[in-house]
Every structure is written in structure tokens, then in C-alpha cells.
Design a protein around this motif. Structure first.
Motif, mmCIF file in Angstrom:
data_model
loop_
_atom_site.group_PDB
_atom_site.id
_atom_site.type_symbol
_atom_site.label_atom_id
_atom_site.label_comp_id
_atom_site.label_asym_id
_atom_site.label_seq_id
_atom_site.Cartn_x
_atom_site.Cartn_y
_atom_site.Cartn_z
ATOM 1 N N LEU A 142 0.825 -1.154 -0.072
ATOM 2 C CA LEU A 142 0.082 0.112 0.065
ATOM 3 C C LEU A 142 0.954 1.143 0.044
ATOM 4 O O LEU A 142 0.361 2.262 -0.544
ATOM 5 N N GLN A 143 1.963 1.121 0.805
ATOM 6 C CA GLN A 143 2.873 2.166 0.564
ATOM 7 C C GLN A 143 3.500 2.675 -0.829
ATOM 8 O O GLN A 143 3.665 3.679 -1.271
ATOM 9 N N ILE A 144 3.796 1.679 -1.347
ATOM 10 C CA ILE A 144 4.476 1.994 -2.860
ATOM 11 C C ILE A 144 3.368 2.354 -3.738
ATOM 12 O O ILE A 144 3.703 2.783 -4.955
ATOM 13 N N CYS A 145 2.140 1.995 -3.455
ATOM 14 C CA CYS A 145 0.866 2.639 -4.307
ATOM 15 C C CYS A 145 1.094 4.274 -4.407
ATOM 16 O O CYS A 145 0.644 4.829 -5.330
ATOM 17 N N GLN A 146 1.612 4.845 -3.300
ATOM 18 C CA GLN A 146 1.586 6.311 -3.257
ATOM 19 C C GLN A 146 2.712 6.668 -4.268
ATOM 20 O O GLN A 146 2.251 7.720 -5.119
ATOM 21 N N TYR A 147 3.734 6.019 -4.534
ATOM 22 C CA TYR A 147 4.720 6.453 -5.606
ATOM 23 C C TYR A 147 4.089 5.870 -6.945
ATOM 24 O O TYR A 147 4.344 6.711 -7.793
ATOM 25 N N PHE A 148 3.778 4.822 -7.073
ATOM 26 C CA PHE A 148 2.954 4.343 -8.189
ATOM 27 C C PHE A 148 2.056 5.180 -8.761
ATOM 28 O O PHE A 148 1.760 5.600 -10.245
ATOM 29 N N GLY A 149 1.300 5.791 -7.712
ATOM 30 C CA GLY A 149 0.241 6.488 -8.363
ATOM 31 C C GLY A 149 0.596 7.802 -8.733
ATOM 32 O O GLY A 149 -0.355 8.482 -9.532
ATOM 33 N N LYS A 150 1.744 8.282 -8.866
ATOM 34 C CA LYS A 150 2.028 9.442 -9.609
ATOM 35 C C LYS A 150 2.158 9.530 -10.943
ATOM 36 O O LYS A 150 1.788 10.680 -11.569
ATOM 37 N N SER A 151 2.465 8.194 -11.460
ATOM 38 C CA SER A 151 2.427 7.988 -12.832
ATOM 39 C C SER A 151 1.928 7.055 -13.563
ATOM 40 O O SER A 151 1.817 6.806 -14.687
ATOM 41 N N HIS A 152 1.289 5.884 -12.816
ATOM 42 C CA HIS A 152 0.648 4.963 -13.002
ATOM 43 C C HIS A 152 -0.704 4.502 -12.394
ATOM 44 O O HIS A 152 -0.853 5.088 -11.173
ATOM 45 N N THR A 153 -1.747 4.148 -12.950
ATOM 46 C CA THR A 153 -2.856 3.642 -12.331
ATOM 47 C C THR A 153 -2.734 2.112 -11.792
ATOM 48 O O THR A 153 -2.168 1.393 -12.073
ATOM 49 N N VAL A 154 -3.300 2.078 -10.459
ATOM 50 C CA VAL A 154 -3.077 1.060 -9.673
ATOM 51 C C VAL A 154 -4.577 0.229 -9.209
ATOM 52 O O VAL A 154 -5.233 0.992 -8.681
ATOM 53 N N LEU A 155 -4.595 -1.037 -9.470
ATOM 54 C CA LEU A 155 -5.758 -1.591 -9.034
ATOM 55 C C LEU A 155 -5.511 -2.775 -7.865
ATOM 56 O O LEU A 155 -4.617 -3.599 -7.956
ATOM 57 N N TYR A 156 -5.983 -2.268 -6.672
ATOM 58 C CA TYR A 156 -5.582 -3.170 -5.434
ATOM 59 C C TYR A 156 -7.031 -4.055 -5.176
ATOM 60 O O TYR A 156 -7.915 -3.535 -4.901
ATOM 61 N N VAL A 157 -6.849 -5.385 -5.284
ATOM 62 C CA VAL A 157 -7.795 -6.420 -5.066
ATOM 63 C C VAL A 157 -7.531 -7.009 -3.786
ATOM 64 O O VAL A 157 -6.640 -7.474 -3.637
ATOM 65 N N SER A 158 -8.796 -6.742 -2.988
ATOM 66 C CA SER A 158 -8.788 -7.296 -1.620
ATOM 67 C C SER A 158 -9.808 -8.350 -1.550
ATOM 68 O O SER A 158 -10.853 -7.982 -1.910
ATOM 69 N N GLY A 159 -9.335 -9.568 -0.891
ATOM 70 C CA GLY A 159 -10.282 -10.529 -0.644
ATOM 71 C C GLY A 159 -10.446 -10.773 0.819
ATOM 72 O O GLY A 159 -11.334 -11.650 1.145
ATOM 73 N N GLU A 160 -9.575 -9.865 1.771
ATOM 74 C CA GLU A 160 -9.752 -9.924 3.127
ATOM 75 C C GLU A 160 -10.423 -8.738 3.778
ATOM 76 O O GLU A 160 -10.948 -8.925 4.744
ATOM 77 N N GLU A 161 -10.117 -7.524 3.219
ATOM 78 C CA GLU A 161 -10.727 -6.555 3.895
ATOM 79 C C GLU A 161 -11.717 -5.660 3.064
ATOM 80 O O GLU A 161 -11.641 -5.888 1.593
ATOM 81 N N SER A 162 -12.380 -5.011 3.558
ATOM 82 C CA SER A 162 -13.515 -4.082 2.938
ATOM 83 C C SER A 162 -12.765 -2.748 2.665
ATOM 84 O O SER A 162 -11.713 -2.498 2.920
ATOM 85 N N ASP A 163 -13.388 -2.113 1.658
ATOM 86 C CA ASP A 163 -12.867 -0.622 1.220
ATOM 87 C C ASP A 163 -12.612 0.305 2.360
ATOM 88 O O ASP A 163 -11.747 0.987 2.137
ATOM 89 N N LYS A 164 -13.308 0.193 3.051
ATOM 90 C CA LYS A 164 -13.112 1.250 4.460
ATOM 91 C C LYS A 164 -12.091 0.720 5.065
ATOM 92 O O LYS A 164 -11.615 1.550 5.889
ATOM 93 N N GLN A 165 -11.805 -0.434 5.297
ATOM 94 C CA GLN A 165 -10.707 -0.914 6.140
ATOM 95 C C GLN A 165 -9.407 -0.658 5.236
ATOM 96 O O GLN A 165 -8.472 0.094 6.096
ATOM 97 N N ILE A 166 -9.502 -0.549 4.116
ATOM 98 C CA ILE A 166 -8.459 -0.233 3.237
ATOM 99 C C ILE A 166 -8.226 1.359 3.467
ATOM 100 O O ILE A 166 -6.931 1.878 3.251
ATOM 101 N N LYS A 167 -9.122 1.940 3.297
ATOM 102 C CA LYS A 167 -8.998 3.535 3.511
ATOM 103 C C LYS A 167 -8.605 3.948 4.637
ATOM 104 O O LYS A 167 -7.641 4.810 4.920
ATOM 105 N N LEU A 168 -9.064 3.341 5.816
ATOM 106 C CA LEU A 168 -8.394 3.756 7.002
ATOM 107 C C LEU A 168 -6.547 3.455 7.128
ATOM 108 O O LEU A 168 -6.198 4.148 7.765
ATOM 109 N N ARG A 169 -6.511 2.209 6.635
ATOM 110 C CA ARG A 169 -5.083 2.149 6.602
ATOM 111 C C ARG A 169 -4.149 2.905 5.775
ATOM 112 O O ARG A 169 -3.143 3.275 6.151
ATOM 113 N N ALA A 170 -4.645 3.497 4.422
ATOM 114 C CA ALA A 170 -4.210 4.229 3.725
ATOM 115 C C ALA A 170 -3.949 5.735 4.387
ATOM 116 O O ALA A 170 -2.912 6.110 4.155
ATOM 117 N N GLN A 171 -4.961 5.882 5.035
ATOM 118 C CA GLN A 171 -4.959 7.176 5.750
ATOM 119 C C GLN A 171 -3.687 7.193 6.809
ATOM 120 O O GLN A 171 -3.022 8.438 7.034
#
Length: 468
Positions: free
Chosen positions: A108-137
Motif C-alpha cells: 500500500l505504501q508503494i502505491c503512493q509512488y506508483f500513483g504519481k504516473s501509473h494507475t494501480v488496482l488493489y484487489v482485496s479478498g480479506e478487507e473491505s474498502d473502508k478498512q483499506i481506506k483507514l489503513r491508507a490514511q
């Protein structure tokens, strides 16, 4: 249509059996036979098979174009080092480790760098969107090019990737993915293998790099059959103890780089941080004036790392003394003790001996033998080794000190870290000729000469202290 046949396959050697056994009849491993489903073979007779000519796809090796940039930088130097220079387009990378070690945090940390010039799709089968959002914050991930998808059906996920064409895909984790063509539960051998095959085909056909997160089993190996590791292009292991903040990232397979490199990270409140100077980290807080400690230099790929070895030899309260090691081969320590007793007259028969490599590193190369022998001697006679002394060399059964590789890099690293004395095998001195070194280098042929160097340094230091 023929029904699928249930078999039991050994996860160690691949042996197949129609019934379950506690012990594999082929390799003898215990509790390694796991249920698998043998899919029916499709009819491939010549009368029904359609001829497919792939001649148009044949290319001459010299005509293959490699001029385009095929690697993505992750923004994390330690990760790029382990990958061999960056993430290769169209590759599939397996990241394994114990639960809670930091796999999802790193990706999730390297997504911040990838996101500057690339699109990233994060597929999760364990966590919900809200849980990933809280961890990203918490980790400070604010990129607008990161997209989330919570799903577990592998065919739907691959179809979605083909339609939206993200530049990078992360699957977290493979144990939660399943395909409807197989009746077994998610995380089983068959599901893990087939789901990995689906993602591999998608990555190669669309030229999209895919990260796959995988947990480890109770034995510390990546959960699932070994064939899973054969499918992917790179296998990375996250190592470390939960009560220790440092993490090691090691490559055990890499089709696009070396498998000898490691990355060092430190887990903090806001995520994982690189440790560009592991030697300084490992030597921080060293004791002064304490016997049984010495510093050696180990090679992790092309990187020299200084590590502190500690030995404690104390009187045993049992008839059979205890021997315990952490970070060093137990059998190797027993051999070194036998060499000291045989050739130098030292006696450890009534002493408990404990050995520890500080920092959680695993010292598995023979270059650390000399430092271990010096620590054993220092702890036995209760005389401290100078804090400015470093030693590396292989010790033979005759008490001789044998040469090692990468001697120049080891000496330069010790010199950079401020050490004043370096004890090396005498055979290595010819490799150091012609170089200018600020550190004093002592070449020794056997352990007796190495102990003499320590005694001379201790006497010189004592005389210097008296004159002050």
C-alpha cells in the motif's frame, strides 16, 4: 462429462496417492499429503482437434526489441534492490510472510509512488474498502490513481483487469481467491494453483505486472504447493520477529535479478521505513568493556553488513552443559568448541555456552567462524575484545584460518564504520595489496596467531591508558 477425481499430493515432493497417509511414501515427510482434485483431461484426438498454426508469432532472438523501459521504479530503494532494479512489466511477483509482518503495508505504501504516473488496482479478498481506506490514511497514501476492488472470484477479477487495463495490479491475498470451476474451498492446493495460473496468463497477455500476497504455513513456507512458486517470476519473503521492529525482505527466486540481495526495513507507527545503513543499525547500543563480543562482516549479495556476535560461557548447573545458538548454526558452534579444546587446550566441558547474532540476522556463511572463535575465547578467559576490532575468516578443523571471498568490500565497510583493527586470513593479504587503508590489517594463519593479536592490542591499549 467425467467427474473430477480426488487425489492426495505431497507438498514437498509432489508424490500423488489415491488415499491419505500420515507420512509420504516417497520423501518420508510427515503430514504433507493434502487433498487435490484431478481435473478430467479434455478430448484431444486427431479427429476432433483443430489445427492451430502459430508460425506468425515466431520471432528471431536478435529481432526482439528490449529498448523500451520495461521496469517500474517502486520508490523504495530497498525493494528495488531485491527486485533487481524495479518491477518488470508483465511479471508476477509473489510476496510471502507471516500474518502481520507488513506485506500489505509495504504494497500500500508503494502505491503512493506508483500513483504519481501509473494507475494501480488493489484487489482485496480479506478487507473491505473502508478498512483499506483507514489503513491508507494512517500510512499517508493520498494518490488519486489507486482503485480498490473487493472480490474473490478470479475469473471476474481477470475479466475486470482486461476491460479496465490498470498498469499495476495487487492481489491480497491468493488464499482468499477461488474459481467456480473447482469445488474445493478457497486456500486449498487446487484453488491456489489454478488461481495463480489465471493471474499469470493475465499478466503475460496484457503485459501488466501483478503482485500476489501469500501467507505462510506453520512451517514457515509459503502456503500452497511448490508448483505455485514455479509459476511466478519472483518470490520474496518478508522475515522478522513481531517483537523486533526490523524486517528483512529476501528474494528466493527472481527471473530478472539476483537472489542474494536483501532489503532492510524498520516498522514504525506510520509504516515501513528503509534502513539504508544496516551496519550502523546492528551496531547501535554495543556494550563496552564486556567479554564475549566481537564484530564480523557478512555478505548479503553485493552488500557487506557488519553484525555483532555475542557469546556467554558460564558454569553449568547440570551434568550435561547446555549449548544454544540464535542466528548461527548450532553444529558449527559445536565444531568450533571442539577445535578450541583440541588445539588450544581450552575446556568447555562444564560450561553452558550461549551464542547470539544481534539484530535477528542469520549468519550462515563460514566467514563468521573467526569472530565466533574469538568470542568463545574472550568469554572463557573473561577478557573483553576491543570495540574497534573486527574479524572475519573461516576456521578449519586443524585450527587454521582459511581465506574468504569479497575481502576488499568487507575491509572497506569496517573502515567506513570507524573500526581501527581488522583480523583477516593471511591468504587474503595479497588481494588487499595496492589499496590504501586507514584501518590496521592483521593477517593470521591460525587461531593461536589471532589470539596473540588480541593480547597485543589489549596490552597496547592498557599501556596507552596508563600514560594518560
Amino acid at each position: 462429462m467425467a467427474k473430477p477425481k480426488t487425489i492426495y499430493r505431497c507438498t514437498e515432493c509432489g508424490f500423488e496417492s489415491t488415499k491419505w497417509n500420515g507420512r509420504c511414501p516417497s520423501c518420508g515427510a510427515w503430514n504433507t499429503l493434502e487433498e487435490d482434485i484431478l481435473l478430467p483431461v479434455q478430448n484431444t484426438s486427431q479427429t476432433h482437434r483443430k489445427t492451430i498454426d502459430l508460425s506468425a508469432r515466431i520471432q528471431q532472438l536478435q529481432n526482439v526489441d528490449t529498448s523500451a523501459d520495461v521496469r517500474y521504479q517502486t520508490g523504495v530503494g530497498e525493494l528495488d534492490r531485491v527486485l533487481g532494479g524495479g518491477l518488470v512489466r508483465g511479471s508476477i511477483v509473489l510476496l510471502g510472510g507471516e500474518p502481520g509482518i507488513g506485506k500489505s503495508t509495504l504494497l500500500l505504501q508503494i502505491c503512493q509512488y506508483f500513483g504519481k504516473s501509473h494507475t494501480v488496482l488493489y484487489v482485496s479478498g480479506e478487507e473491505s474498502d473502508k478498512q483499506i481506506k483507514l489503513r491508507a490514511q494512517r500510512l499517508g497514501v493520498t494518490t488519486n490513481n489507486l482503485y480498490l476492488l473487493t472480490a474473490t472470484d478470479v475469473q471476474s477479477i481477470c475479466d475486470t483487469i482486461a476491460v479496465n487495463r490498470p498498469e499495476i495490479v495487487i492481489i491480497d491475498s491468493i488464499q482468499t481467491m477461488r474459481t467456480g470451476e473447482i469445488a474445493s474451498s478457497p486456500g486449498s492446493i487446487t484453488q491456489v494453483r489454478e488461481c495463480t495460473n489465471f493471474f499469470m496468463q493475465t499478466a503475460k497477455q496484457l503485459d501488466i505486472p501483478i503482485w500476489i500476497v501469500s501467507h505462510v504455513n506453520k512451517d514457515g513456507a509459503i502456503a500452497g504447493p511448490k508448483v505455485m512458486e514455479h509459476i511466478v517470476d519472483a518470490v520474496l519473503y518478508f522475515e522478522g520477529e513481531r517483537h523486533v521492529s526490523y524486517r528483512l525482505l529476501r528474494a528466493v527466486k527472481n527471473r530478472y535479478g539476483s537472489t542474494n540481495e536483501i532489503g532492510v526495513f524498520e516498522m514504525q507507527e506510520n509504516g515501513l521505513h528503509e534502513v539504508p545503513n544496516p551496519s550502523a543499525m546492528l551496531l547501535e547500543g554495543r556494550p563496552h568493556g564486556v567479554s564475549g563480543t566481537c564484530v564480523t562482516c557478512m555478505m548479503e549479495g553485493s552488500r557487506p553488513i557488519l553484525a555483532e556476535i555475542q557469546v556467554l560461557a558460564t558454569k553449568s548447573g547440570f551434568s550435561a552443559p547446555r549449548r544454544q545458538t540464535q542466528g548461527f548454526d548450532y553444529s558449527r558452534m559445536i565444531i568450533l568448541i571442539a577445535v578450541l579444546e583440541k588445539h588450544l587446550g581450552m575446556y568447555y566441558g562444564t560450561l553452558d555456552v550461549f551464542l547470539n547474532v544481534v539484530g535477528g540476522f542469520q549468519l550462515d556463511e563460514p566467514a563468521g567462524d573467526l569472530a565466533v572463535a574469538l568470542c568463545l575465547y574472550s568469554s572463557l578467559v573473561d577478557k573483553p575484545i576491543s570495540e574497534k576490532t573486527v574479524a572475519f575468516g573461516e576456521v578449519g578443523l586443524g585450527g587454521e584460518v582459511r581465506g574468504i571471498s569479497h575481502i576488499q568490500r568487507r575491509v572497506r565497510e569496517a573502515e567506513r564504520m570507524g573500526f581501527m583493527r581488522c583480523i583477516v586470513p593471511h591468504q587474503c593479504l595479497r588481494e588487499l595489496k595496492g589499496g590504501t587503508y586507514q584501518i590496521k590489517i592483521a593477517g593470521v594463519r591460525n587461531l593461536r596467531q589471532a589470539f596473540s593479536v588480541l593480547e597485543k592490542d589489549a596490552k597496547a591499549e592498557s599501556d596507552f591508558t596508563k600514560t594518560q
